[in-house]
Write an enzyme that holds these catalytic residues in place. Structure first.
Site, PDB file in Angstrom:
ATOM      1  N   HIS A 115       0.832  -1.212   0.000  1.00 11.69           N
ATOM      2  CA  HIS A 115       0.000   0.000   0.000  1.00 11.69           C
ATOM      3  C   HIS A 115       0.868   1.265   0.000  1.00 11.69           C
ATOM      4  O   HIS A 115       0.568   2.247  -0.690  1.00 11.69           O
ATOM      5  CB  HIS A 115      -0.869   0.057   1.264  1.00 11.69           C
ATOM      6  CG  HIS A 115      -1.818  -1.084   1.416  1.00 11.69           C
ATOM      7  ND1 HIS A 115      -1.654  -2.048   2.375  1.00 11.69           N
ATOM      8  CD2 HIS A 115      -2.949  -1.401   0.750  1.00 11.69           C
ATOM      9  CE1 HIS A 115      -2.660  -2.919   2.297  1.00 11.69           C
ATOM     10  NE2 HIS A 115      -3.455  -2.551   1.315  1.00 11.69           N
ATOM     11  N   SER A 135      -2.383  -8.043   3.388  1.00 12.62           N
ATOM     12  CA  SER A 135      -2.890  -7.920   4.753  1.00 12.62           C
ATOM     13  C   SER A 135      -3.258  -9.293   5.304  1.00 12.62           C
ATOM     14  O   SER A 135      -3.228  -9.515   6.513  1.00 12.62           O
ATOM     15  CB  SER A 135      -4.115  -7.001   4.778  1.00 12.62           C
ATOM     16  OG  SER A 135      -3.796  -5.755   4.195  1.00 12.62           O
TER      17      SER A 135
END
Lengths: 281, 281
Positions: A37, A186
Protein backbone atom coordinates in the site's frame (compact mmCIF):
# COMPACT_ATOMS: atom_id res chain seq x y z
CA UNK A 1 -2.92 14.73 7.71
CA UNK A 2 -6.60 14.57 8.58
CA UNK A 3 -8.93 11.60 8.91
CA UNK A 4 -12.40 12.16 7.50
CA UNK A 5 -15.33 9.86 8.14
CA UNK A 6 -18.03 11.74 6.24
CA UNK A 7 -18.65 11.85 2.52
CA UNK A 8 -19.57 15.52 2.75
CA UNK A 9 -16.20 16.37 4.34
CA UNK A 10 -14.24 14.65 1.58
CA UNK A 11 -16.36 16.36 -1.08
CA UNK A 12 -15.84 19.80 0.46
CA UNK A 13 -12.11 19.21 0.78
CA UNK A 14 -11.71 18.00 -2.81
CA UNK A 15 -13.80 20.87 -4.20
CA UNK A 16 -11.66 23.40 -2.37
CA UNK A 17 -8.43 21.80 -3.66
CA UNK A 18 -9.83 21.67 -7.20
CA UNK A 19 -10.60 25.38 -7.06
CA UNK A 20 -6.90 25.83 -6.31
CA UNK A 21 -6.10 23.82 -9.44
CA UNK A 22 -4.66 20.89 -7.49
CA UNK A 23 -4.40 17.40 -8.96
CA UNK A 24 -5.88 14.68 -6.75
CA UNK A 25 -4.44 11.18 -6.42
CA UNK A 26 -6.48 8.45 -4.76
CA UNK A 27 -5.41 5.17 -3.16
CA UNK A 28 -8.38 2.99 -2.20
CA UNK A 29 -7.46 0.39 0.44
CA UNK A 30 -9.06 -1.88 3.00
CA UNK A 31 -6.49 -0.76 5.55
CA UNK A 32 -4.06 -2.83 7.61
CA UNK A 33 -1.45 -1.18 5.47
CA UNK A 34 1.79 -2.83 4.41
CA UNK A 35 4.64 -1.79 2.15
CA UNK A 36 2.53 -2.68 -0.91
CA UNK A 37 0.00 0.00 0.00
CA UNK A 38 2.72 2.44 0.97
CA UNK A 39 4.35 2.00 -2.43
CA UNK A 40 1.05 2.94 -4.08
CA UNK A 41 0.86 5.99 -1.86
CA UNK A 42 4.43 7.04 -2.57
CA UNK A 43 3.80 6.77 -6.29
CA UNK A 44 0.59 8.80 -5.88
CA UNK A 45 2.51 11.48 -3.97
CA UNK A 46 5.05 11.77 -6.77
CA UNK A 47 2.36 12.29 -9.39
CA UNK A 48 -0.27 14.47 -7.68
CA UNK A 49 -0.53 17.58 -5.53
CA UNK A 50 -2.86 15.96 -3.02
CA UNK A 51 -3.26 12.30 -2.13
CA UNK A 52 -6.33 10.83 -0.47
CA UNK A 53 -6.29 7.24 0.77
CA UNK A 54 -9.46 5.47 1.71
CA UNK A 55 -9.57 2.80 4.38
CA UNK A 56 -12.80 0.90 4.05
CA UNK A 57 -13.37 -2.82 4.41
CA UNK A 58 -16.08 -3.19 1.84
CA UNK A 59 -18.60 -5.80 3.00
CA UNK A 60 -20.16 -6.29 -0.44
CA UNK A 61 -17.01 -7.78 -1.94
CA UNK A 62 -16.84 -10.56 0.65
CA UNK A 63 -18.78 -13.79 0.24
CA UNK A 64 -20.93 -15.07 3.12
CA UNK A 65 -18.24 -17.59 4.18
CA UNK A 66 -15.32 -15.24 3.76
CA UNK A 67 -13.30 -13.24 6.25
CA UNK A 68 -15.16 -9.92 6.37
CA UNK A 69 -15.62 -10.05 10.15
CA UNK A 70 -12.05 -11.18 10.78
CA UNK A 71 -10.33 -8.93 8.27
CA UNK A 72 -7.53 -7.20 10.22
CA UNK A 73 -8.17 -3.61 11.26
CA UNK A 74 -5.84 -1.03 12.85
CA UNK A 75 -6.77 2.50 11.86
CA UNK A 76 -4.41 4.13 14.35
CA UNK A 77 -1.37 2.31 13.00
CA UNK A 78 -2.54 2.81 9.41
CA UNK A 79 -2.81 6.54 10.03
CA UNK A 80 0.80 6.68 11.24
CA UNK A 81 2.06 4.81 8.20
CA UNK A 82 0.00 6.92 5.79
CA UNK A 83 1.21 10.12 7.42
CA UNK A 84 4.77 8.83 7.10
CA UNK A 85 4.49 8.73 3.31
CA UNK A 86 2.81 12.13 3.11
CA UNK A 87 -0.86 11.22 2.62
CA UNK A 88 -2.97 14.37 2.95
CA UNK A 89 -6.32 12.86 3.87
CA UNK A 90 -7.51 9.47 5.04
CA UNK A 91 -11.14 8.74 4.23
CA UNK A 92 -12.31 6.12 6.73
CA UNK A 93 -16.11 5.99 6.57
CA UNK A 94 -18.35 3.67 8.54
CA UNK A 95 -20.30 1.08 6.58
CA UNK A 96 -23.54 3.02 7.23
CA UNK A 97 -22.01 6.13 5.68
CA UNK A 98 -21.33 4.23 2.46
CA UNK A 99 -24.28 1.87 2.16
CA UNK A 100 -27.80 3.04 2.81
CA UNK A 101 -30.06 0.32 4.19
CA UNK A 102 -32.11 0.11 1.01
CA UNK A 103 -29.21 0.38 -1.45
CA UNK A 104 -29.99 -1.68 -4.56
CA UNK A 105 -27.67 -0.39 -7.30
CA UNK A 106 -24.75 -2.42 -8.56
CA UNK A 107 -22.09 -2.10 -11.21
CA UNK A 108 -21.18 -5.24 -13.13
CA UNK A 109 -18.40 -5.97 -15.59
CA UNK A 110 -19.61 -9.05 -17.41
CA UNK A 111 -16.48 -10.22 -19.14
CA UNK A 112 -13.31 -10.80 -17.15
CA UNK A 113 -15.20 -11.47 -13.93
CA UNK A 114 -16.31 -15.06 -14.49
CA UNK A 115 -12.83 -16.57 -14.31
CA UNK A 116 -10.09 -16.80 -11.64
CA UNK A 117 -11.12 -14.97 -8.47
CA UNK A 118 -14.52 -14.25 -10.00
CA UNK A 119 -15.19 -17.98 -10.26
CA UNK A 120 -14.06 -18.72 -6.69
CA UNK A 121 -15.65 -15.62 -5.22
CA UNK A 122 -19.05 -15.06 -6.88
CA UNK A 123 -20.20 -11.47 -6.46
CA UNK A 124 -16.71 -10.31 -5.47
CA UNK A 125 -16.13 -8.11 -8.49
CA UNK A 126 -19.66 -6.73 -8.37
CA UNK A 127 -18.79 -5.55 -4.85
CA UNK A 128 -15.46 -4.18 -6.01
CA UNK A 129 -16.88 -2.33 -9.02
CA UNK A 130 -19.75 -0.88 -7.02
CA UNK A 131 -17.54 0.42 -4.21
CA UNK A 132 -14.91 1.77 -6.60
CA UNK A 133 -17.64 3.61 -8.54
CA UNK A 134 -18.93 5.08 -5.30
CA UNK A 135 -15.45 6.07 -4.11
CA UNK A 136 -14.60 7.64 -7.47
CA UNK A 137 -17.84 9.64 -7.28
CA UNK A 138 -17.07 10.72 -3.73
CA UNK A 139 -13.36 11.51 -4.11
CA UNK A 140 -13.41 12.63 -7.77
CA UNK A 141 -9.71 11.91 -8.29
CA UNK A 142 -7.52 12.59 -11.33
CA UNK A 143 -5.59 9.36 -10.80
CA UNK A 144 -6.27 6.21 -8.82
CA UNK A 145 -3.66 3.65 -7.78
CA UNK A 146 -4.09 -0.11 -7.71
CA UNK A 147 -1.64 -2.92 -7.01
CA UNK A 148 -0.72 -5.50 -9.63
CA UNK A 149 -1.07 -8.20 -6.96
CA UNK A 150 -4.82 -8.10 -7.66
CA UNK A 151 -4.20 -8.64 -11.36
CA UNK A 152 -7.77 -9.44 -12.25
CA UNK A 153 -9.10 -6.52 -10.21
CA UNK A 154 -6.82 -4.20 -12.16
CA UNK A 155 -8.22 -5.44 -15.48
CA UNK A 156 -11.81 -5.27 -14.28
CA UNK A 157 -11.42 -1.73 -12.93
CA UNK A 158 -9.72 -0.55 -16.12
CA UNK A 159 -12.55 -2.03 -18.19
CA UNK A 160 -15.15 -0.41 -15.96
CA UNK A 161 -13.42 2.98 -16.19
CA UNK A 162 -13.29 2.68 -19.97
CA UNK A 163 -16.88 1.45 -20.36
CA UNK A 164 -18.43 3.96 -17.95
CA UNK A 165 -16.25 6.89 -19.08
CA UNK A 166 -14.82 7.68 -15.70
CA UNK A 167 -12.42 10.59 -16.07
CA UNK A 168 -9.85 8.88 -13.84
CA UNK A 169 -6.45 7.57 -14.87
CA UNK A 170 -5.78 4.12 -13.43
CA UNK A 171 -2.16 3.65 -12.38
CA UNK A 172 -0.99 0.10 -11.71
CA UNK A 173 1.94 -0.44 -9.37
CA UNK A 174 4.05 -3.64 -9.33
CA UNK A 175 3.77 -6.26 -6.59
CA UNK A 176 5.85 -5.56 -3.50
CA UNK A 177 7.38 -8.68 -1.96
CA UNK A 178 8.94 -9.66 1.33
CA UNK A 179 12.67 -10.38 1.13
CA UNK A 180 12.02 -14.07 0.56
CA UNK A 181 9.54 -13.37 -2.24
CA UNK A 182 6.13 -13.64 -0.52
CA UNK A 183 3.80 -11.04 -2.01
CA UNK A 184 2.75 -8.54 0.63
CA UNK A 185 -0.86 -8.91 1.74
CA UNK A 186 -2.89 -7.92 4.75
CA UNK A 187 -4.01 -11.55 4.88
CA UNK A 188 -0.44 -12.74 5.53
CA UNK A 189 -1.23 -11.82 9.11
CA UNK A 190 -3.46 -14.91 9.32
CA UNK A 191 -0.50 -17.26 8.70
CA UNK A 192 1.12 -19.29 11.49
CA UNK A 193 4.91 -19.62 11.37
CA UNK A 194 4.62 -22.93 9.53
CA UNK A 195 2.05 -21.54 7.12
CA UNK A 196 4.19 -18.47 6.52
CA UNK A 197 6.93 -20.80 5.37
CA UNK A 198 4.55 -22.87 3.26
CA UNK A 199 3.13 -19.69 1.67
CA UNK A 200 6.41 -19.27 -0.20
CA UNK A 201 5.15 -21.99 -2.53
CA UNK A 202 3.24 -19.35 -4.52
CA UNK A 203 6.30 -17.30 -5.37
CA UNK A 204 8.41 -20.41 -5.84
CA UNK A 205 5.91 -21.85 -8.31
CA UNK A 206 5.75 -18.61 -10.27
CA UNK A 207 9.55 -18.52 -10.35
CA UNK A 208 9.61 -22.13 -11.55
CA UNK A 209 7.24 -21.20 -14.37
CA UNK A 210 9.30 -18.17 -15.27
CA UNK A 211 12.47 -20.25 -15.39
CA UNK A 212 10.79 -22.83 -17.62
CA UNK A 213 9.70 -20.09 -20.01
CA UNK A 214 13.12 -18.46 -19.97
CA UNK A 215 14.57 -21.89 -20.77
CA UNK A 216 12.43 -21.92 -23.89
CA UNK A 217 9.33 -23.89 -22.81
CA UNK A 218 6.18 -22.60 -24.52
CA UNK A 219 3.59 -25.28 -23.76
CA UNK A 220 1.25 -23.58 -21.26
CA UNK A 221 -0.36 -26.85 -20.18
CA UNK A 222 3.01 -28.40 -19.41
CA UNK A 223 4.05 -25.35 -17.39
CA UNK A 224 0.71 -25.33 -15.60
CA UNK A 225 0.99 -28.99 -14.68
CA UNK A 226 4.48 -28.35 -13.28
CA UNK A 227 3.12 -25.48 -11.16
CA UNK A 228 0.30 -27.70 -9.91
CA UNK A 229 2.67 -30.56 -9.09
CA UNK A 230 4.95 -28.13 -7.27
CA UNK A 231 2.14 -26.73 -5.14
CA UNK A 232 0.68 -30.16 -4.44
CA UNK A 233 4.02 -31.15 -2.93
CA UNK A 234 3.41 -28.60 -0.19
CA UNK A 235 1.19 -30.34 2.41
CA UNK A 236 -0.29 -27.08 3.80
CA UNK A 237 -1.27 -25.79 0.34
CA UNK A 238 -4.53 -26.37 -1.53
CA UNK A 239 -4.93 -24.94 -5.03
CA UNK A 240 -7.88 -22.68 -5.83
CA UNK A 241 -6.70 -21.95 -9.37
CA UNK A 242 -3.61 -21.84 -11.58
CA UNK A 243 -4.16 -19.77 -14.68
CA UNK A 244 -1.83 -19.03 -17.61
CA UNK A 245 -3.62 -16.46 -19.68
CA UNK A 246 -3.53 -13.62 -22.14
CA UNK A 247 -2.67 -10.56 -20.07
CA UNK A 248 -5.56 -8.45 -21.41
CA UNK A 249 -8.59 -10.76 -21.69
CA UNK A 250 -7.59 -13.43 -19.14
CA UNK A 251 -8.34 -16.19 -21.63
CA UNK A 252 -6.22 -19.28 -20.97
CA UNK A 253 -3.57 -19.90 -23.59
CA UNK A 254 -2.07 -23.13 -24.92
CA UNK A 255 1.03 -21.43 -26.20
CA UNK A 256 3.09 -19.03 -24.13
CA UNK A 257 3.63 -16.06 -26.40
CA UNK A 258 3.12 -12.31 -26.22
CA UNK A 259 2.08 -10.75 -22.91
CA UNK A 260 1.18 -13.49 -20.48
CA UNK A 261 -0.23 -13.45 -16.96
CA UNK A 262 0.42 -16.40 -14.70
CA UNK A 263 -1.93 -16.09 -11.74
CA UNK A 264 -2.39 -18.31 -8.70
CA UNK A 265 -4.83 -18.55 -5.84
CA UNK A 266 -3.80 -21.03 -3.17
CA UNK A 267 -5.16 -21.77 0.27
CA UNK A 268 -2.44 -22.06 2.89
CA UNK A 269 -4.35 -23.64 5.74
CA UNK A 270 -7.51 -21.51 5.90
CA UNK A 271 -5.93 -18.46 4.30
CA UNK A 272 -6.49 -17.82 0.61
CA UNK A 273 -3.50 -16.08 -0.98
CA UNK A 274 -3.06 -14.82 -4.53
CA UNK A 275 0.03 -13.97 -6.53
CA UNK A 276 0.96 -13.50 -10.16
CA UNK A 277 3.66 -12.59 -12.64
CA UNK A 278 3.45 -10.77 -15.94
CA UNK A 279 5.80 -11.98 -18.67
CA UNK A 280 6.47 -10.82 -22.18
CA UNK A 281 7.66 -13.63 -24.42
CA UNK B 1 -24.31 27.36 -29.42
CA UNK B 2 -21.94 24.63 -30.52
CA UNK B 3 -22.61 21.00 -31.38
CA UNK B 4 -19.97 18.57 -30.14
CA UNK B 5 -19.72 14.98 -31.24
CA UNK B 6 -16.64 13.92 -29.29
CA UNK B 7 -16.35 13.03 -25.61
CA UNK B 8 -12.97 14.76 -25.43
CA UNK B 9 -14.48 18.05 -26.69
CA UNK B 10 -17.21 18.02 -24.04
CA UNK B 11 -14.70 17.22 -21.32
CA UNK B 12 -12.39 20.05 -22.38
CA UNK B 13 -15.29 22.48 -22.55
CA UNK B 14 -16.64 21.53 -19.13
CA UNK B 15 -13.21 21.66 -17.50
CA UNK B 16 -12.62 25.15 -18.88
CA UNK B 17 -16.03 26.36 -17.60
CA UNK B 18 -15.40 24.76 -14.20
CA UNK B 19 -12.11 26.61 -13.90
CA UNK B 20 -14.19 29.79 -14.38
CA UNK B 21 -16.39 28.65 -11.48
CA UNK B 22 -19.42 28.09 -13.71
CA UNK B 23 -22.30 25.82 -12.69
CA UNK B 24 -23.22 23.23 -15.31
CA UNK B 25 -26.77 22.08 -15.99
CA UNK B 26 -27.38 18.98 -18.09
CA UNK B 27 -30.44 17.85 -20.05
CA UNK B 28 -30.07 14.33 -21.45
CA UNK B 29 -32.47 13.67 -24.34
CA UNK B 30 -32.97 11.34 -27.28
CA UNK B 31 -33.69 14.34 -29.50
CA UNK B 32 -36.73 15.07 -31.65
CA UNK B 33 -37.32 17.82 -29.16
CA UNK B 34 -40.75 19.01 -28.12
CA UNK B 35 -42.00 21.53 -25.58
CA UNK B 36 -41.43 18.99 -22.78
CA UNK B 37 -37.71 18.94 -23.50
CA UNK B 38 -37.62 22.69 -23.97
CA UNK B 39 -39.23 23.18 -20.58
CA UNK B 40 -36.44 21.10 -19.02
CA UNK B 41 -33.90 23.23 -20.85
CA UNK B 42 -35.53 26.51 -19.79
CA UNK B 43 -35.51 25.36 -16.18
CA UNK B 44 -31.86 24.34 -16.51
CA UNK B 45 -31.00 27.77 -17.96
CA UNK B 46 -32.63 29.49 -14.99
CA UNK B 47 -30.62 27.47 -12.48
CA UNK B 48 -27.14 27.16 -14.07
CA UNK B 49 -24.52 29.27 -15.81
CA UNK B 50 -24.03 26.80 -18.64
CA UNK B 51 -26.47 24.24 -20.02
CA UNK B 52 -25.44 21.20 -22.03
CA UNK B 53 -28.09 19.07 -23.71
CA UNK B 54 -27.26 15.64 -25.07
CA UNK B 55 -29.04 14.20 -28.08
CA UNK B 56 -28.35 10.50 -28.19
CA UNK B 57 -30.74 7.71 -29.07
CA UNK B 58 -29.35 5.08 -26.73
CA UNK B 59 -29.57 1.66 -28.38
CA UNK B 60 -29.12 -0.29 -25.14
CA UNK B 61 -32.40 0.91 -23.64
CA UNK B 62 -34.46 -0.43 -26.57
CA UNK B 63 -35.61 -4.03 -26.71
CA UNK B 64 -34.98 -6.08 -29.86
CA UNK B 65 -38.58 -5.59 -31.06
CA UNK B 66 -38.77 -1.92 -30.14
CA UNK B 67 -38.48 1.23 -32.23
CA UNK B 68 -34.76 2.00 -32.05
CA UNK B 69 -34.35 2.07 -35.83
CA UNK B 70 -37.52 4.09 -36.36
CA UNK B 71 -37.12 6.51 -33.48
CA UNK B 72 -37.55 9.98 -35.01
CA UNK B 73 -34.37 11.98 -35.63
CA UNK B 74 -33.90 15.60 -36.70
CA UNK B 75 -30.69 17.08 -35.33
CA UNK B 76 -30.90 20.22 -37.44
CA UNK B 77 -34.35 21.15 -36.15
CA UNK B 78 -33.39 20.11 -32.61
CA UNK B 79 -30.39 22.42 -32.77
CA UNK B 80 -32.61 25.38 -33.72
CA UNK B 81 -35.01 24.69 -30.88
CA UNK B 82 -32.21 24.22 -28.36
CA UNK B 83 -30.50 27.41 -29.49
CA UNK B 84 -33.83 29.20 -29.10
CA UNK B 85 -33.95 28.41 -25.39
CA UNK B 86 -30.31 29.34 -24.86
CA UNK B 87 -28.58 25.95 -24.71
CA UNK B 88 -24.81 26.46 -24.76
CA UNK B 89 -23.68 23.09 -26.08
CA UNK B 90 -25.37 20.15 -27.73
CA UNK B 91 -23.57 16.86 -27.26
CA UNK B 92 -24.59 14.61 -30.14
CA UNK B 93 -22.21 11.66 -30.24
CA UNK B 94 -22.34 8.73 -32.62
CA UNK B 95 -23.09 5.33 -31.13
CA UNK B 96 -19.47 4.23 -31.70
CA UNK B 97 -18.24 7.21 -29.69
CA UNK B 98 -20.29 6.07 -26.70
CA UNK B 99 -20.12 2.28 -26.88
CA UNK B 100 -16.88 0.48 -27.58
CA UNK B 101 -17.33 -2.80 -29.42
CA UNK B 102 -16.32 -4.88 -26.43
CA UNK B 103 -18.17 -2.84 -23.78
CA UNK B 104 -19.37 -5.17 -21.02
CA UNK B 105 -20.10 -2.97 -18.00
CA UNK B 106 -23.62 -2.26 -16.85
CA UNK B 107 -25.31 -0.42 -14.02
CA UNK B 108 -28.36 -2.03 -12.48
CA UNK B 109 -30.90 -0.76 -9.98
CA UNK B 110 -32.51 -3.92 -8.66
CA UNK B 111 -35.56 -2.56 -6.90
CA UNK B 112 -37.98 -0.29 -8.76
CA UNK B 113 -37.03 -1.72 -12.15
CA UNK B 114 -39.02 -4.96 -12.12
CA UNK B 115 -42.44 -3.31 -12.28
CA UNK B 116 -44.29 -1.07 -14.78
CA UNK B 117 -42.06 -0.22 -17.76
CA UNK B 118 -39.34 -2.50 -16.37
CA UNK B 119 -41.71 -5.48 -16.63
CA UNK B 120 -42.82 -4.63 -20.20
CA UNK B 121 -39.35 -3.61 -21.33
CA UNK B 122 -36.77 -6.02 -19.85
CA UNK B 123 -33.30 -4.49 -19.84
CA UNK B 124 -34.68 -1.00 -20.47
CA UNK B 125 -33.59 0.47 -17.15
CA UNK B 126 -30.21 -1.25 -17.31
CA UNK B 127 -29.71 0.63 -20.58
CA UNK B 128 -30.97 3.87 -19.03
CA UNK B 129 -28.80 3.60 -15.90
CA UNK B 130 -25.70 2.67 -17.86
CA UNK B 131 -26.03 5.53 -20.36
CA UNK B 132 -26.90 8.07 -17.64
CA UNK B 133 -23.83 6.96 -15.65
CA UNK B 134 -21.70 7.39 -18.75
CA UNK B 135 -23.18 10.79 -19.60
CA UNK B 136 -22.76 12.00 -16.02
CA UNK B 137 -19.11 10.91 -16.13
CA UNK B 138 -18.61 12.66 -19.47
CA UNK B 139 -20.51 15.89 -18.76
CA UNK B 140 -19.83 16.10 -15.00
CA UNK B 141 -22.85 18.35 -14.36
CA UNK B 142 -23.97 20.02 -11.14
CA UNK B 143 -27.63 19.45 -11.95
CA UNK B 144 -29.42 17.14 -14.37
CA UNK B 145 -33.00 17.58 -15.57
CA UNK B 146 -35.54 14.81 -16.16
CA UNK B 147 -39.21 14.90 -17.05
CA UNK B 148 -41.89 13.57 -14.73
CA UNK B 149 -43.53 11.89 -17.72
CA UNK B 150 -41.02 9.07 -17.29
CA UNK B 151 -42.04 8.69 -13.65
CA UNK B 152 -40.33 5.38 -13.08
CA UNK B 153 -37.15 6.54 -14.80
CA UNK B 154 -37.04 9.51 -12.44
CA UNK B 155 -37.24 7.23 -9.40
CA UNK B 156 -34.66 4.80 -10.78
CA UNK B 157 -32.19 7.58 -11.64
CA UNK B 158 -32.64 9.21 -8.23
CA UNK B 159 -31.97 5.86 -6.54
CA UNK B 160 -28.92 5.26 -8.69
CA UNK B 161 -27.55 8.71 -7.93
CA UNK B 162 -28.07 8.12 -4.21
CA UNK B 163 -26.63 4.59 -4.20
CA UNK B 164 -23.58 5.38 -6.34
CA UNK B 165 -22.91 8.77 -4.71
CA UNK B 166 -23.06 10.82 -7.88
CA UNK B 167 -22.52 14.46 -6.98
CA UNK B 168 -25.35 15.54 -9.27
CA UNK B 169 -28.64 17.11 -8.21
CA UNK B 170 -31.57 15.53 -10.05
CA UNK B 171 -34.25 18.08 -10.91
CA UNK B 172 -37.64 16.73 -11.97
CA UNK B 173 -39.85 18.89 -14.17
CA UNK B 174 -43.64 18.39 -14.48
CA UNK B 175 -45.27 16.85 -17.55
CA UNK B 176 -45.95 19.25 -20.40
CA UNK B 177 -49.21 18.56 -22.24
CA UNK B 178 -50.79 19.53 -25.52
CA UNK B 179 -53.82 21.81 -25.20
CA UNK B 180 -56.19 18.86 -25.14
CA UNK B 181 -54.18 17.08 -22.43
CA UNK B 182 -52.03 14.60 -24.36
CA UNK B 183 -48.62 14.34 -22.71
CA UNK B 184 -45.91 15.54 -25.08
CA UNK B 185 -43.75 12.74 -26.44
CA UNK B 186 -41.47 12.26 -29.43
CA UNK B 187 -43.43 9.07 -30.07
CA UNK B 188 -46.67 11.05 -30.65
CA UNK B 189 -45.25 11.54 -34.14
CA UNK B 190 -46.08 7.89 -34.85
CA UNK B 191 -49.83 8.48 -34.36
CA UNK B 192 -52.25 8.72 -37.28
CA UNK B 193 -55.03 11.33 -37.00
CA UNK B 194 -57.42 8.73 -35.61
CA UNK B 195 -54.82 7.39 -33.20
CA UNK B 196 -53.96 10.91 -32.09
CA UNK B 197 -57.60 11.30 -31.05
CA UNK B 198 -57.69 7.90 -29.38
CA UNK B 199 -54.47 8.70 -27.50
CA UNK B 200 -56.41 11.19 -25.38
CA UNK B 201 -57.74 8.18 -23.49
CA UNK B 202 -54.61 8.19 -21.30
CA UNK B 203 -55.14 11.71 -20.01
CA UNK B 204 -58.90 11.22 -19.78
CA UNK B 205 -58.45 8.09 -17.69
CA UNK B 206 -56.02 9.81 -15.35
CA UNK B 207 -58.47 12.70 -15.02
CA UNK B 208 -61.26 10.25 -14.29
CA UNK B 209 -59.16 8.69 -11.53
CA UNK B 210 -58.27 12.10 -10.13
CA UNK B 211 -61.95 13.10 -10.08
CA UNK B 212 -62.91 9.89 -8.29
CA UNK B 213 -60.25 10.53 -5.64
CA UNK B 214 -61.29 14.17 -5.26
CA UNK B 215 -64.85 12.92 -4.82
CA UNK B 216 -63.64 10.85 -1.86
CA UNK B 217 -63.01 7.43 -3.39
CA UNK B 218 -60.07 5.67 -1.73
CA UNK B 219 -60.31 2.08 -3.00
CA UNK B 220 -57.36 1.77 -5.38
CA UNK B 221 -58.68 -1.42 -6.97
CA UNK B 222 -62.03 0.20 -7.69
CA UNK B 223 -60.33 3.21 -9.26
CA UNK B 224 -58.00 0.98 -11.24
CA UNK B 225 -60.88 -1.08 -12.60
CA UNK B 226 -62.63 2.14 -13.67
CA UNK B 227 -59.48 3.25 -15.50
CA UNK B 228 -59.20 -0.14 -17.20
CA UNK B 229 -62.87 -0.10 -18.21
CA UNK B 230 -62.46 3.41 -19.58
CA UNK B 231 -59.43 2.50 -21.69
CA UNK B 232 -61.01 -0.73 -22.90
CA UNK B 233 -63.87 1.33 -24.32
CA UNK B 234 -61.41 2.88 -26.76
CA UNK B 235 -61.10 0.43 -29.70
CA UNK B 236 -57.61 1.62 -30.76
CA UNK B 237 -56.20 1.28 -27.23
CA UNK B 238 -54.56 -1.78 -25.65
CA UNK B 239 -53.42 -1.62 -22.02
CA UNK B 240 -49.83 -2.46 -21.13
CA UNK B 241 -50.25 -1.55 -17.47
CA UNK B 242 -52.32 0.53 -15.07
CA UNK B 243 -50.57 1.05 -11.76
CA UNK B 244 -51.72 2.89 -8.63
CA UNK B 245 -48.73 2.96 -6.34
CA UNK B 246 -46.81 4.55 -3.57
CA UNK B 247 -44.96 7.45 -5.17
CA UNK B 248 -41.56 6.47 -3.74
CA UNK B 249 -41.30 2.68 -3.96
CA UNK B 250 -43.81 2.02 -6.77
CA UNK B 251 -45.53 -0.66 -4.70
CA UNK B 252 -49.19 -0.99 -5.61
CA UNK B 253 -51.57 0.25 -2.93
CA UNK B 254 -55.01 -0.92 -1.93
CA UNK B 255 -55.88 2.35 -0.25
CA UNK B 256 -55.31 5.72 -1.87
CA UNK B 257 -53.57 7.75 0.81
CA UNK B 258 -50.41 9.85 1.06
CA UNK B 259 -48.41 10.52 -2.08
CA UNK B 260 -49.73 8.39 -4.90
CA UNK B 261 -48.57 7.82 -8.45
CA UNK B 262 -51.09 6.69 -11.03
CA UNK B 263 -49.15 5.50 -14.07
CA UNK B 264 -50.34 4.10 -17.39
CA UNK B 265 -48.76 2.51 -20.41
CA UNK B 266 -51.15 2.03 -23.31
CA UNK B 267 -50.61 0.97 -26.89
CA UNK B 268 -52.49 3.16 -29.35
CA UNK B 269 -52.24 1.08 -32.48
CA UNK B 270 -48.55 0.12 -32.57
CA UNK B 271 -47.40 3.08 -30.49
CA UNK B 272 -46.74 2.60 -26.80
CA UNK B 273 -47.51 5.75 -24.82
CA UNK B 274 -47.05 6.43 -21.13
CA UNK B 275 -48.57 9.03 -18.84
CA UNK B 276 -49.02 9.55 -15.12
CA UNK B 277 -50.24 11.84 -12.38
CA UNK B 278 -48.93 12.44 -8.89
CA UNK B 279 -51.53 13.05 -6.20
CA UNK B 280 -51.31 13.85 -2.53
CA UNK B 281 -54.33 12.61 -0.60
Amino acid sequence: MEIYHRISDIRDYVKARRREGKKIGFVPTMGYLHQGHLTLMERAKEENDIVIASIFINPTQFGPDEDYEDYPRNLEHDAKLAKGVGIDIIFAPKVEEIYLKNACTRVEVDDLTTKLCGASRPGHFRGVCTIVTKLFNIVNPDRAYFGQKDAQQVLVIKKMVEDLNFDVKIVVVPIVREEDGLAMSSRNKYLSTKEREAALILFKSLTLAKNMIEAGKRDANLIKSQIIKNIENEPLARIDYVHIANEKNLKEVDLVTGKILIALAVYIGETRLIDNILLEV
